[in-house]
Design a protein around this motif. Structure first.
Motif, PDB file in Angstrom:
ATOM      1  N   LYS A   5       0.848  -1.187   0.000  1.00 25.89           N
ATOM      2  CA  LYS A   5       0.000   0.000   0.000  1.00 25.89           C
ATOM      3  C   LYS A   5       0.885   1.239   0.000  1.00 25.89           C
ATOM      4  CE  LYS A   5      -3.718   0.150   2.478  1.00 25.89           C
ATOM      5  NZ  LYS A   5      -4.678   0.247   3.611  1.00 25.89           N
ATOM      6  N   LYS A   6       0.583   2.180  -0.855  1.00 22.20           N
ATOM      7  CA  LYS A   6       1.370   3.402  -0.969  1.00 22.20           C
ATOM      8  C   LYS A   6       0.550   4.610  -0.540  1.00 22.20           C
ATOM      9  CE  LYS A   6       4.332   1.650  -4.675  1.00 22.20           C
ATOM     10  NZ  LYS A   6       5.590   1.697  -3.878  1.00 22.20           N
ATOM     11  N   GLN A   7       1.250   5.703  -0.297  1.00 19.40           N
ATOM     12  CA  GLN A   7       0.604   6.935   0.125  1.00 19.40           C
ATOM     13  C   GLN A   7       0.833   8.001  -0.944  1.00 19.40           C
ATOM     14  OE1 GLN A   7       2.509   7.428   4.028  1.00 19.40           O
ATOM     15  NE2 GLN A   7       0.542   6.927   4.969  1.00 19.40           N
ATOM     16  N   PHE A   8      -0.271   8.619  -1.363  1.00 16.78           N
ATOM     17  CA  PHE A   8      -0.208   9.635  -2.406  1.00 16.78           C
ATOM     18  C   PHE A   8      -0.789  10.953  -1.899  1.00 16.78           C
ATOM     19  CE2 PHE A   8      -0.224   5.623  -4.671  1.00 16.78           C
ATOM     20  CZ  PHE A   8       0.723   5.825  -5.665  1.00 16.78           C
ATOM     21  N   LEU A   9      -0.154  12.033  -2.321  1.00 17.51           N
ATOM     22  CA  LEU A   9      -0.633  13.380  -2.033  1.00 17.51           C
ATOM     23  C   LEU A   9      -1.098  13.992  -3.345  1.00 17.51           C
ATOM     24  CD1 LEU A   9      -0.908  15.903  -0.190  1.00 17.51           C
ATOM     25  CD2 LEU A   9       1.504  16.409  -0.707  1.00 17.51           C
ATOM     26  N   VAL A  10      -2.360  14.355  -3.421  1.00 18.92           N
ATOM     27  CA  VAL A  10      -2.912  14.953  -4.636  1.00 18.92           C
ATOM     28  C   VAL A  10      -3.323  16.385  -4.316  1.00 18.92           C
ATOM     29  CG1 VAL A  10      -4.680  14.827  -6.433  1.00 18.92           C
ATOM     30  CG2 VAL A  10      -3.729  12.717  -5.466  1.00 18.92           C
ATOM     31  N   ILE A  11      -2.688  17.334  -4.992  1.00 21.07           N
ATOM     32  CA  ILE A  11      -2.965  18.750  -4.752  1.00 21.07           C
ATOM     33  C   ILE A  11      -3.600  19.340  -6.009  1.00 21.07           C
ATOM     34  CG2 ILE A  11      -1.975  20.986  -4.157  1.00 21.07           C
ATOM     35  CD1 ILE A  11       0.308  19.498  -2.767  1.00 21.07           C
ATOM     36  N   GLY A  12      -4.831  19.794  -5.864  1.00 21.57           N
ATOM     37  CA  GLY A  12      -5.593  20.298  -7.008  1.00 21.57           C
ATOM     38  C   GLY A  12      -6.641  19.265  -7.395  1.00 21.57           C
ATOM     39  N   LEU A  13      -7.911  19.592  -7.175  1.00 20.29           N
ATOM     40  CA  LEU A  13      -8.974  18.611  -7.354  1.00 20.29           C
ATOM     41  C   LEU A  13      -9.920  18.983  -8.486  1.00 20.29           C
ATOM     42  CD1 LEU A  13      -9.709  17.924  -3.572  1.00 20.29           C
ATOM     43  CD2 LEU A  13      -8.327  16.549  -5.164  1.00 20.29           C
ATOM     44  N   GLY A  14      -9.330  19.336  -9.617  1.00 23.47           N
ATOM     45  CA  GLY A  14     -10.128  19.503 -10.827  1.00 23.47           C
ATOM     46  C   GLY A  14     -10.484  18.129 -11.365  1.00 23.47           C
ATOM     47  N   ARG A  15     -10.880  18.062 -12.618  1.00 21.28           N
ATOM     48  CA  ARG A  15     -11.309  16.789 -13.206  1.00 21.28           C
ATOM     49  C   ARG A  15     -10.192  15.743 -13.180  1.00 21.28           C
ATOM     50  NH1 ARG A  15     -13.633  16.953 -19.187  1.00 21.28           N
ATOM     51  NH2 ARG A  15     -11.458  17.510 -19.602  1.00 21.28           N
ATOM     52  N   PHE A  16      -8.989  16.142 -13.566  1.00 19.50           N
ATOM     53  CA  PHE A  16      -7.874  15.208 -13.597  1.00 19.50           C
ATOM     54  C   PHE A  16      -7.459  14.788 -12.194  1.00 19.50           C
ATOM     55  CE2 PHE A  16      -3.182  14.609 -13.615  1.00 19.50           C
ATOM     56  CZ  PHE A  16      -3.145  13.431 -14.340  1.00 19.50           C
ATOM     57  N   GLY A  17      -7.231  15.758 -11.318  1.00 16.56           N
ATOM     58  CA  GLY A  17      -6.773  15.462  -9.975  1.00 16.56           C
ATOM     59  C   GLY A  17      -7.747  14.614  -9.186  1.00 16.56           C
TER      60      GLY A  17
END
Length: 218
Positions: A5-17
């Motif tokens: 299991k990996k940990q991801f940080l997603v910054i910006g929640l438009g359609r792609f994010g």
């Protein structure tokens, strides 16, 4: 999905994010989704490990995210070039092993590369080019690698999925991949309900491990 299991940080929640954040979580990984738009945060909150409203361009706020503890960061800010570049720099300075950033144009991409972003992507442009190639050569085309074992790929719809709804094909359970979008004629469809009907000629954008994607091809 098998594997660590990996940990991801997603910054910006438009359609792609938001699509990437949701799919990564569906694959069993931990995802922290960040945006300064409260509506975007509310929309994604039920589908990720944690979603917070924050201005990631603020040094103190960014430090509180502890970005360096994540396996990868996806900076999905295409409209505000300054913020995209600044957050990408902060991610690199924090020691994030893999930084993937969305670019709005070639100049933006060039700057992102110069500040050390590991992978620069043009989601809309890349998909259009690869759809055209896939119509001629019906094989999987890798778009990018989000981690050592997680890839975004597109392919012409396999015959075994044709004329089935998403729930009938049960792609995630049967094949270990998530359908992010479907390209049909000149449209890219991202809001896919369980009863969405897959048709011959569709191009599907998939998220999954290389092994799972290769198994579909075989």
């Amino acid at each position: 999905m098998k594997g660590k299991k990996k940990q991801f940080l997603v910054i910006g929640l438009g359609r792609f994010g938001s699509s990437v954040a949701r799919a990564l979580c569906e694959l069993g990984h931990e995802v922290l989704a960040v945006d300064n738009d409260p509506e975007a945060v509310e929309d994604i909150s039920a589908f990720v490990t944690q979603a917070i409203q924050a201005d990631a361009t603020d040094d103190e706020v960014f430090a509180s995210l502890e970005a360096g503890s994540y396996d990868a960061a996806i900076v999905s800010i295409g409209s505000n070039v300054r913020d995209s570049i600044l957050i990408s720099v902060l991610c690199k300075e924090a020691g994030v092993p893999l930084v993937v950033a969305k670019a709005s144009d070639d100049l933006h991409a060039k700057v992102l590369s110069k500040v050390g972003v590991d992978r620069v992507v043009f989601p809309e442009r890349d998909m259009g080019k690869r759809v055209a190639r896939a119509l001629i050569m019906p094989q999987m085309l890798e778009l990018m690698s989000l981690s050592g074992d997680t890839r975004v790929a597109e392919m012409l719809l396999p015959e075994k999925w044709q004329n089935k709804t998403l729930v009938q094909a049960d792609i995630r359970r049967n094949y270990g991949v998530t359908v992010l979008a479907v390209r049909r004629a000149d449209q890219t469809l991202t809001s896919l309900s369980a009863d969405f009907l897959l048709l011959p000629g569709d191009v599907v954008l998939l998220l999954g491990s290389q092994q799972a994607i290769d198994a579909i091809e075989g």
